[in-house]
Enzyme design. Structure first.
Site, PDB file in Angstrom:
ATOM      1  N   GLU A  59      -9.255 -11.275  -7.511  1.00  0.00           N
ATOM      2  CA  GLU A  59      -8.202 -10.013  -7.357  1.00  0.00           C
ATOM      3  C   GLU A  59      -7.147 -10.275  -8.484  1.00  0.00           C
ATOM      4  OE1 GLU A  59      -7.376 -10.087  -3.303  1.00  0.00           O
ATOM      5  OE2 GLU A  59      -9.594  -9.275  -2.534  1.00  0.00           O
TER       6      GLU A  59
ATOM      7  N   ARG B  76       2.654  -6.561   9.578  1.00  0.00           N
ATOM      8  CA  ARG B  76       1.609  -5.349  10.427  1.00  0.00           C
ATOM      9  C   ARG B  76       2.086  -5.290  11.846  1.00  0.00           C
ATOM     10  NH1 ARG B  76      -3.986  -7.490   7.767  1.00  0.00           N
ATOM     11  NH2 ARG B  76      -3.947  -5.943   5.661  1.00  0.00           N
TER      12      ARG B  76
ATOM     13  N   HIS C 197      -2.108  -5.604   1.357  1.00  0.00           N
ATOM     14  CA  HIS C 197      -3.099  -6.224   1.060  1.00  0.00           C
ATOM     15  C   HIS C 197      -2.668  -7.784   0.792  1.00  0.00           C
ATOM     16  CE1 HIS C 197      -6.900  -7.690  -0.470  1.00  0.00           C
ATOM     17  NE2 HIS C 197      -6.415  -8.009  -1.479  1.00  0.00           N
TER      18      HIS C 197
ATOM     19  N   TYR D 280     -12.880  -3.146  -2.728  1.00  0.00           N
ATOM     20  CA  TYR D 280     -13.288  -2.975  -1.097  1.00  0.00           C
ATOM     21  C   TYR D 280     -14.855  -2.887  -1.177  1.00  0.00           C
ATOM     22  CZ  TYR D 280      -8.171  -2.418   0.526  1.00  0.00           C
ATOM     23  OH  TYR D 280      -7.039  -2.672   0.770  1.00  0.00           O
TER      24      TYR D 280
ATOM     25  N   LYS E  65       0.808  -1.085  -0.044  1.00  0.00           N
ATOM     26  CA  LYS E  65      -0.084  -0.103  -0.055  1.00  0.00           C
ATOM     27  C   LYS E  65       0.976   1.267  -0.042  1.00  0.00           C
ATOM     28  CE  LYS E  65      -3.796  -2.559   2.284  1.00  0.00           C
ATOM     29  NZ  LYS E  65      -4.655  -2.328   3.446  1.00  0.00           N
TER      30      LYS E  65
ATOM     31  N   ARG F 143      -1.527 -14.558   4.879  1.00  0.00           N
ATOM     32  CA  ARG F 143      -2.329 -13.731   5.798  1.00  0.00           C
ATOM     33  C   ARG F 143      -1.581 -14.062   7.056  1.00  0.00           C
ATOM     34  NH1 ARG F 143      -6.854 -10.340   4.429  1.00  0.00           N
ATOM     35  NH2 ARG F 143      -7.256 -10.601   6.415  1.00  0.00           N
TER      36      ARG F 143
ATOM     37  N   THR G 123      -5.626  -7.428  10.473  1.00  0.00           N
ATOM     38  CA  THR G 123      -5.821  -6.182  10.072  1.00  0.00           C
ATOM     39  C   THR G 123      -5.052  -4.957  10.845  1.00  0.00           C
ATOM     40  OG1 THR G 123      -7.854  -6.949   9.088  1.00  0.00           O
ATOM     41  CG2 THR G 123      -7.521  -4.736   9.154  1.00  0.00           C
TER      42      THR G 123
ATOM     43  N   ASN H 248      -1.958  -0.234   7.067  1.00  0.00           N
ATOM     44  CA  ASN H 248      -1.433  -1.303   7.358  1.00  0.00           C
ATOM     45  C   ASN H 248      -0.389  -2.024   6.462  1.00  0.00           C
ATOM     46  OD1 ASN H 248      -3.495  -2.118   5.831  1.00  0.00           O
ATOM     47  ND2 ASN H 248      -4.523  -3.122   7.444  1.00  0.00           N
TER      48      ASN H 248
ATOM     49  N   PHE I 134     -15.995   5.379   6.818  1.00  0.00           N
ATOM     50  CA  PHE I 134     -14.665   5.617   6.807  1.00  0.00           C
ATOM     51  C   PHE I 134     -14.246   5.137   5.371  1.00  0.00           C
ATOM     52  CE2 PHE I 134     -13.464   0.992   7.141  1.00  0.00           C
ATOM     53  CZ  PHE I 134     -14.565   0.576   8.060  1.00  0.00           C
TER      54      PHE I 134
END
Ligand code: CDP
Ligand code: MG
Length: 132
Positions: free
Chosen positions: A126, A102, A115, A49, A9, A85, A91, A112, A57
């Protein structure tokens, strides 16, 4: 061979942590089979998303995710969806254990760093979304 979609990100770009994230993926033993730097727009973020698009948010997510470049990757390996993951951590960087990406580098649940697809099915969706 199982595949997943991983994306650094904009905070990873700004903080110079793209290399660190790639190193952790490689150290785990996964193969990066494709990679590209991109600037995302609101339309693709609404798709990516969609499960968050009606949250209050969501505008902040768009602001964050359009604040700099992302690096999308196809990562391959046995059980790579769950394995990524696991090395990313949960998250919220506050709850993520030390030793995870993270947990080591993120302080909260918005910025964070990375993804990762949450299921084999979503990984393929994706990968198609970002790599065509
Ligand atoms: O990224 P992950 O799959 O762990 O979490 P998600 O629930 O699919 O949320 C996607 C992203 O939205 C998170 O990684 C955060 O960057 C952001 N988010 C946020 O800013 N505030 C929340 N309460 C939840 C998610
Ligand atoms: Mg998610």
């Amino acid at each position: 061979m199982e595949r997943t979609y991983i994306m650094t990100k904009p905070d990873a770009y700004k903080r110079g942590l793209i290399g660190e994230i790639i190193t952790r993926i490689e150290n785990k033993g996964y193969n990066i089979t494709d990679m590209k730097m991109m600037n995302l727009d609101e339309a693709i973020l609404k798709e990516h998303y969609a499960h968050l698009a009606d949250k209050p948010f969501f505008p902040e997510i768009v602001e964050y995710m359009t604040s700099g470049p992302v690096v999308g990757m196809i990562v391959q390996g046995d059980n790579v969806v769950a394995g990524m993951r696991s090395i990313m951590g949960p998250t919220d960087g506050l709850e993520a254990p030390a030793g995870t990406i993270r947990g080591d580098y993120a302080k909260d649940k918005s910025e964070n760093l990375v993804h990762g697809s949450d299921s084999v099915e979503n990984a393929e969706i994706e990968i198609k979304r970002f790599f065509g």
